[in-house]
Design a protein around this motif. Structure first.
Motif, PDB file in Angstrom:
ATOM      1  N   ALA A 131     -80.564 -61.335  -7.046  1.00 52.93           N
ATOM      2  CA  ALA A 131     -78.689 -60.598  -6.601  1.00 52.93           C
ATOM      3  C   ALA A 131     -77.962 -61.514  -6.389  1.00 52.93           C
ATOM      4  O   ALA A 131     -76.535 -60.581  -7.136  1.00 52.93           O
ATOM      5  CB  ALA A 131     -79.179 -59.178  -5.448  1.00 52.93           C
ATOM      6  N   THR A 132     -77.697 -62.690  -5.785  1.00 55.71           N
ATOM      7  CA  THR A 132     -76.360 -63.329  -5.916  1.00 55.71           C
ATOM      8  C   THR A 132     -76.315 -64.144  -7.695  1.00 55.71           C
ATOM      9  O   THR A 132     -75.382 -64.078  -7.610  1.00 55.71           O
ATOM     10  CB  THR A 132     -76.382 -65.017  -4.806  1.00 55.71           C
ATOM     11  N   LEU A 133     -77.166 -64.389  -7.651  1.00 54.15           N
ATOM     12  CA  LEU A 133     -77.484 -65.492  -9.032  1.00 54.15           C
ATOM     13  C   LEU A 133     -77.440 -64.406 -10.565  1.00 54.15           C
ATOM     14  O   LEU A 133     -77.600 -65.450 -11.593  1.00 54.15           O
ATOM     15  CB  LEU A 133     -77.761 -66.452  -9.301  1.00 54.15           C
ATOM     16  N   ARG A 134     -77.560 -63.646 -10.392  1.00 54.41           N
ATOM     17  CA  ARG A 134     -78.671 -62.673 -11.495  1.00 54.41           C
ATOM     18  C   ARG A 134     -76.910 -62.417 -12.505  1.00 54.41           C
ATOM     19  O   ARG A 134     -76.454 -61.823 -12.321  1.00 54.41           O
ATOM     20  CB  ARG A 134     -79.319 -61.638 -11.384  1.00 54.41           C
ATOM     21  N   GLY A 135     -77.067 -63.114 -14.249  1.00 50.94           N
ATOM     22  CA  GLY A 135     -75.995 -62.879 -14.400  1.00 50.94           C
ATOM     23  C   GLY A 135     -75.164 -63.487 -14.419  1.00 50.94           C
ATOM     24  O   GLY A 135     -74.026 -63.620 -14.909  1.00 50.94           O
ATOM     25  N   ARG A 136     -74.735 -64.702 -13.626  1.00 53.12           N
ATOM     26  CA  ARG A 136     -73.563 -64.801 -12.971  1.00 53.12           C
ATOM     27  C   ARG A 136     -72.919 -66.206 -14.112  1.00 53.12           C
ATOM     28  O   ARG A 136     -74.062 -66.658 -14.114  1.00 53.12           O
ATOM     29  CB  ARG A 136     -73.772 -65.853 -11.909  1.00 53.12           C
ATOM     30  N   HIS A 137     -71.948 -65.989 -14.539  1.00 58.14           N
ATOM     31  CA  HIS A 137     -72.019 -67.529 -15.148  1.00 58.14           C
ATOM     32  C   HIS A 137     -71.599 -69.275 -14.449  1.00 58.14           C
ATOM     33  O   HIS A 137     -71.152 -68.982 -13.096  1.00 58.14           O
ATOM     34  CB  HIS A 137     -70.389 -66.440 -15.226  1.00 58.14           C
ATOM     35  N   GLY A 138     -71.892 -69.241 -16.008  1.00 57.89           N
ATOM     36  CA  GLY A 138     -71.984 -70.670 -15.300  1.00 57.89           C
ATOM     37  C   GLY A 138     -73.401 -71.367 -14.711  1.00 57.89           C
ATOM     38  O   GLY A 138     -73.583 -72.392 -14.723  1.00 57.89           O
ATOM     39  N   VAL A 139     -74.619 -70.532 -14.827  1.00 57.13           N
ATOM     40  CA  VAL A 139     -76.077 -70.159 -14.390  1.00 57.13           C
ATOM     41  C   VAL A 139     -76.674 -70.535 -15.563  1.00 57.13           C
ATOM     42  O   VAL A 139     -76.608 -69.381 -15.985  1.00 57.13           O
ATOM     43  CB  VAL A 139     -76.107 -69.920 -12.750  1.00 57.13           C
ATOM     44  N   GLY A 140     -77.845 -71.235 -15.617  1.00 52.66           N
ATOM     45  CA  GLY A 140     -78.955 -70.588 -16.050  1.00 52.66           C
ATOM     46  C   GLY A 140     -79.685 -70.363 -15.307  1.00 52.66           C
ATOM     47  O   GLY A 140     -80.265 -68.900 -14.639  1.00 52.66           O
ATOM     48  N   GLU A 141     -81.330 -70.504 -16.038  1.00 53.74           N
ATOM     49  CA  GLU A 141     -82.221 -70.533 -14.977  1.00 53.74           C
ATOM     50  C   GLU A 141     -82.329 -70.357 -13.426  1.00 53.74           C
ATOM     51  O   GLU A 141     -81.451 -71.758 -13.045  1.00 53.74           O
ATOM     52  CB  GLU A 141     -83.778 -71.490 -15.597  1.00 53.74           C
ATOM     53  N   VAL A 142     -83.320 -70.094 -12.878  1.00 54.53           N
ATOM     54  CA  VAL A 142     -83.129 -70.099 -11.252  1.00 54.53           C
ATOM     55  C   VAL A 142     -84.754 -69.672 -11.347  1.00 54.53           C
ATOM     56  O   VAL A 142     -85.143 -68.857 -11.332  1.00 54.53           O
ATOM     57  CB  VAL A 142     -82.151 -68.580 -10.785  1.00 54.53           C
ATOM     58  N   ARG A 143     -85.341 -70.916 -10.395  1.00 51.27           N
ATOM     59  CA  ARG A 143     -86.834 -70.832 -10.808  1.00 51.27           C
ATOM     60  C   ARG A 143     -86.499 -71.557  -9.288  1.00 51.27           C
ATOM     61  O   ARG A 143     -86.118 -72.128  -8.047  1.00 51.27           O
ATOM     62  CB  ARG A 143     -86.991 -71.835 -11.265  1.00 51.27           C
ATOM     63  N   SER A 144     -88.120 -71.020  -8.651  1.00 54.37           N
ATOM     64  CA  SER A 144     -88.352 -71.553  -7.173  1.00 54.37           C
ATOM     65  C   SER A 144     -90.092 -71.649  -6.768  1.00 54.37           C
ATOM     66  O   SER A 144     -90.760 -71.668  -7.889  1.00 54.37           O
ATOM     67  CB  SER A 144     -88.271 -70.226  -6.247  1.00 54.37           C
TER      68      SER A 144
END
Length: 200
Positions: free
Chosen positions: A109-122
């Motif tokens: 919810a924090t990072l989805r679609g956020r400008h300046g951010v690409g993939e978020v992996r865990s």
């Protein structure tokens, strides 16, 4: 300066204790470089943690201007290249924490679609200190501040020593991060993921 310090701290993941690394990253996120300049060289010396030539230049450029003792910095041992990581990584938690846990939901919810951010992996890291989540985030700018923000989110959700790796685009990943990436699963994608911010 913040990019130099961030890269150094990124490269130290898996090599200095998590309880120190997250705090150093929090100081970098809040521009507390004078505190970092006193503490990090001591940690490297006391832990006998060697640095490559590139990492030594990062240390000098990032912290000597803020009061790091040149003698302490030059006393840090040298290293030809970073060896493979001793940690094992898994897409699934050995403690059976599902990928759909509350932290993953909040991070999405924090990072989805956020400008300046690409993939978020865990992924999950298994080692002598136990099991820890490792969050890998590709970003174009504000790396130190984003690291600090995500660490605070994870600490609020109960992760005592958060492992947040915000990777600048184009960085040649150290062995620790390559191993974590190979075992990771996609959490979400920021606004830049379709262009060039895909972790690789």
């Amino acid at each position: 300066m913040s990019d130099t310090c961030h890269e150094l701290l990124l490269r130290l993941a898996g090599r200095i204790p998590d309880e120190l690394l997250w705090r150093y990253r929090d100081w970098a996120a809040s521009d507390a470089y004078t505190v970092l300049a006193r503490s990090l060289p001591r940690t490297l010396l006391h832990g006998r943690i060697p640095l490559t030539d590139h990492e030594m230049r990062l240390l000098q450029d990032a912290l000597v201007p803020y009061g790091a003792e040149p003698g302490a910095v030059s006393s840090v041992k040298g290293l030809d290249e970073v060896p493979p990581t001793d940690y094992t990584f898994s897409p699934e938690s050995p403690d059976r924490v599902p990928m759909g846990d509350s932290a993953t939901v909040v991070l999405g919810a924090t990072l989805r679609g956020r400008h300046g951010v690409g993939e978020v992996r865990s992924c999950w890291r298994i080692g002598p200190s136990g099991v820890n989540r490792v969050l890998l985030v590709a970003a174009t700018s504000g790396h130190a501040r984003l690291t600090g923000e995500l660490q605070r989110v994870l600490r609020a959700l109960g992760e005592h020593d958060p492992c947040v790796e915000v990777v600048p685009s184009g960085l040649d990943l150290p062995p620790y991060h390559r191993a974590a990436l190979a075992a990771s699963e996609l959490v979400c994608a920021g606004a830049e993921s379709e262009e060039h911010l895909v972790l690789s």
